[in-house]
Design a protein around this motif. Sequence first.
Motif, short mmCIF file in Angstrom:
data_model
loop_
_atom_site.label_atom_id
_atom_site.label_comp_id
_atom_site.label_asym_id
_atom_site.label_seq_id
_atom_site.Cartn_x
_atom_site.Cartn_y
_atom_site.Cartn_z
N LYS A 136 0.80 -1.20 0.08
CA LYS A 136 0.06 -0.07 -0.03
C LYS A 136 0.74 1.09 0.13
O LYS A 136 0.39 2.44 0.21
N GLU A 137 2.08 1.02 -0.04
CA GLU A 137 3.04 2.26 0.09
C GLU A 137 2.62 3.17 -1.42
O GLU A 137 2.27 2.57 -2.37
N ARG A 138 2.59 4.42 -1.10
CA ARG A 138 2.22 5.42 -2.27
C ARG A 138 0.91 5.40 -2.56
O ARG A 138 0.37 5.41 -3.77
N ASP A 161 0.59 0.77 13.58
CA ASP A 161 0.53 2.11 13.83
C ASP A 161 1.52 2.89 12.82
O ASP A 161 2.60 2.49 12.63
N ALA A 162 0.98 4.13 12.54
CA ALA A 162 1.76 4.83 11.47
C ALA A 162 2.00 6.42 12.29
O ALA A 162 1.26 6.75 13.40
N MET A 163 2.98 6.96 12.07
CA MET A 163 3.62 8.16 12.45
C MET A 163 3.44 9.36 11.64
O MET A 163 3.77 9.28 10.35
N ILE A 185 0.63 6.89 2.59
CA ILE A 185 1.80 6.22 3.12
C ILE A 185 3.06 6.70 2.24
O ILE A 185 3.02 6.61 0.94
N LEU A 186 3.86 7.40 2.88
CA LEU A 186 4.97 7.72 2.13
C LEU A 186 6.00 6.65 2.20
O LEU A 186 6.67 6.26 0.97
N GLU A 187 6.34 6.11 3.22
CA GLU A 187 7.32 4.94 3.32
C GLU A 187 7.13 3.71 4.31
O GLU A 187 6.39 4.14 5.43
N VAL A 188 7.58 2.66 4.09
CA VAL A 188 7.36 1.42 5.17
C VAL A 188 8.58 0.85 5.39
O VAL A 188 9.26 0.27 4.39
N LYS A 189 9.03 0.72 6.43
CA LYS A 189 10.43 0.45 6.76
C LYS A 189 10.29 -0.87 7.44
O LYS A 189 9.59 -0.99 8.64
N ASN A 190 11.15 -1.82 7.44
CA ASN A 190 11.16 -3.01 8.28
C ASN A 190 12.36 -3.00 9.22
O ASN A 190 13.52 -3.02 9.00
N THR A 191 11.70 -2.99 10.53
CA THR A 191 12.72 -2.73 11.54
C THR A 191 12.69 -3.99 12.39
O THR A 191 11.75 -4.70 12.54
N ARG A 196 7.89 -0.02 10.39
CA ARG A 196 7.73 1.40 10.58
C ARG A 196 7.23 2.29 9.52
O ARG A 196 7.83 2.36 8.44
N ILE A 197 6.08 2.93 9.82
CA ILE A 197 5.22 3.57 8.78
C ILE A 197 5.05 4.88 8.74
O ILE A 197 4.63 5.46 9.80
N ASN A 198 5.65 5.83 7.82
CA ASN A 198 5.43 7.24 7.66
C ASN A 198 4.37 7.49 6.95
O ASN A 198 4.26 7.07 5.65
N VAL A 199 3.53 8.50 7.30
CA VAL A 199 2.38 8.88 6.30
C VAL A 199 2.61 10.39 6.35
O VAL A 199 3.07 11.05 6.92
N SER A 200 1.52 11.03 5.40
CA SER A 200 1.58 12.46 4.99
C SER A 200 0.32 12.79 4.82
O SER A 200 -0.80 12.12 4.27
#
Length: 452
Positions: A136-138, A161-163, A185-191, A196-200
Motif C-alpha cells: 500500500k506504499e504510495r 501504527d503509523a507516525m 503512506i510515504l514509506e514503510v521500513k522493516n525494523t 515503521r510506517i510514515n504517512v503524510s
Amino acid sequence: MNKELMEALDILEREKEISKETLFEAIENSLLTACKNHFGKADNVRVEIDRETCDFLVYAEKEVVPAAEDVEDNCLQISLDDARVLSARAKVGDMLHVEIKSKEFGRIATQNAKNVILQKIREEERSVIYNQYFEKERDVVTGVVQRYMGKNISINLGKADAMLNEGEQVKGEVFRPTERIKVYILEVKNTPKGPRINVSRTHPELVKRLFESEVTEIKDGTVEIKSIAREAGSRTKIAVWSYNPNVDAVGACVGMNGARVNAIVDELRGEKIDIVNWDENPGNLIQNALSPAKIVAVFADPEEKTAKVVVPDYQLSLAIGKEGQNARLAARLTGYKIDIKSETQAKDAPGFRYEDYIEEDYGEYGEFESDKGEEYEEEERTEELTETEGGDEEYLTEGEYEEYPAEAEAGEDGVYSAEAEPDEYGEYPAEAETQEYPEPEEPAESEERDEE
C-alpha cells in the motif's frame, strides 16, 4: 489426532494470517532445540509432523553396536541387546530409529522450545504486516488518530501504527483522538521492532489518490490526471485529460452539482481545488493553468521552458494571485517559468509583443517563416503598394506590416495589395483591386509621366 494443536494453528492462521506450514516449521525447530538442550546435541534427531492430523514423532538415529561396553556415545550408539528390545530384527551395524518422548524434556528445554515458537510467530506476524502495508506504499489509507506524541501524531491503521510527523502535517489542522482521517503512506521500513510506517497529509499524491477513489472515470482509465501542483491547506491545481472525446474530463472530476470534488474538499478540510484541461500545446496549457484569469497572449519557449504572458490590466492581480500563489501553482503544473505582465507593462517590455517574434527567416529551400507558422516561397512574396498624398506610388516591404492586408479594398487608407505584373513602363496600375489585376488601359497617361 492432536485436536488442541490443530485448533491453535487454525486460530493463528485466521487472526494473524500466518500460514500453517510456517507454524509447523516453527514447531519442528522448537523440538530440535529442546533435544539439543536436553541431550547436548541434536545432529541425529529428526522430527516428523503429520500435516493432516498434527501428530508428531521425534526420533534419534543410532548405530547398533555389539555390546554395552562398545557404546561410546549414548546419543549416537545403542547396544545390540537394547536394540533387540525395540526391534527383534536389529543387528550390528544397523541404523535404528529410537523414539524420543518429549515429556522427558526438562523445564528449561521446554521453556526454550516455547520461546522458539513464540519468536517465530512474532517474526512472521511482523513480516505479514510489513508485506501488507508495503503493497500500500504510495497509496491512501484510512486511520484513527490515537494520540499526540510531542508534535507528531500516532495513527492506528488497523494492524499497525503509523507516525504523522510535524513536517507532513497541514498547518492549522487539529485532530481529536478517535477521529478518522485519510493519510498517504510515504514509506514503510522493516525494523527489528516491526514495520515503521510514515504517512503524510501534505503530499500532492494524496489529492490524486482521492480523485482516483472518488471518480470512476479516473479509476477505469478514461480520464487521466496529467499533472498536479499543491500548496497543502490552501489550493491545489490539477490538469486532466480525457481519452474519450465524449467524456468531459473536468466535468467528470467535478461531478453532478460538484458532488465528487466537494467530497474531496471536505476530506482536505476546505482546501480549494482548481481543475483545468490538459493541452499538448504549451500556450493553451499555460492559459488554462492561470485560470480563472483571462489571458491576452502567451509566448512560450518549449526549449527553454519559459513563457511570457500578457493579461488585461484589471486581471493582473488575479493572474498572479495572493502572494503569487496562482502563478506559482501554474508554473509547477506546467513545468514552465512564467513571467506575467499587464498590457500596459507589455508595451515597453521586450518579448511581450507580437512584433518581437516576427522575423524573416529563410530556410534552406527559400521558405519564409513567420511566428504564425505560415510559409511563403521567396519568389512569391507579396509586395504592398501605398499611394501618397502627392500621387506618387511607394512600395512597402513585408517587414513594415505584421500581416499583409490582403483584404484591404482599393482606396481604403490608400493601401493596396498588388500581385499584378507592371506595365511596359515598369509601373503598377493605381486602380488595381485586391483580387483582380487588369492590364493597364491608359498608355497615354504613362507617356505624359515619361515626358514630365
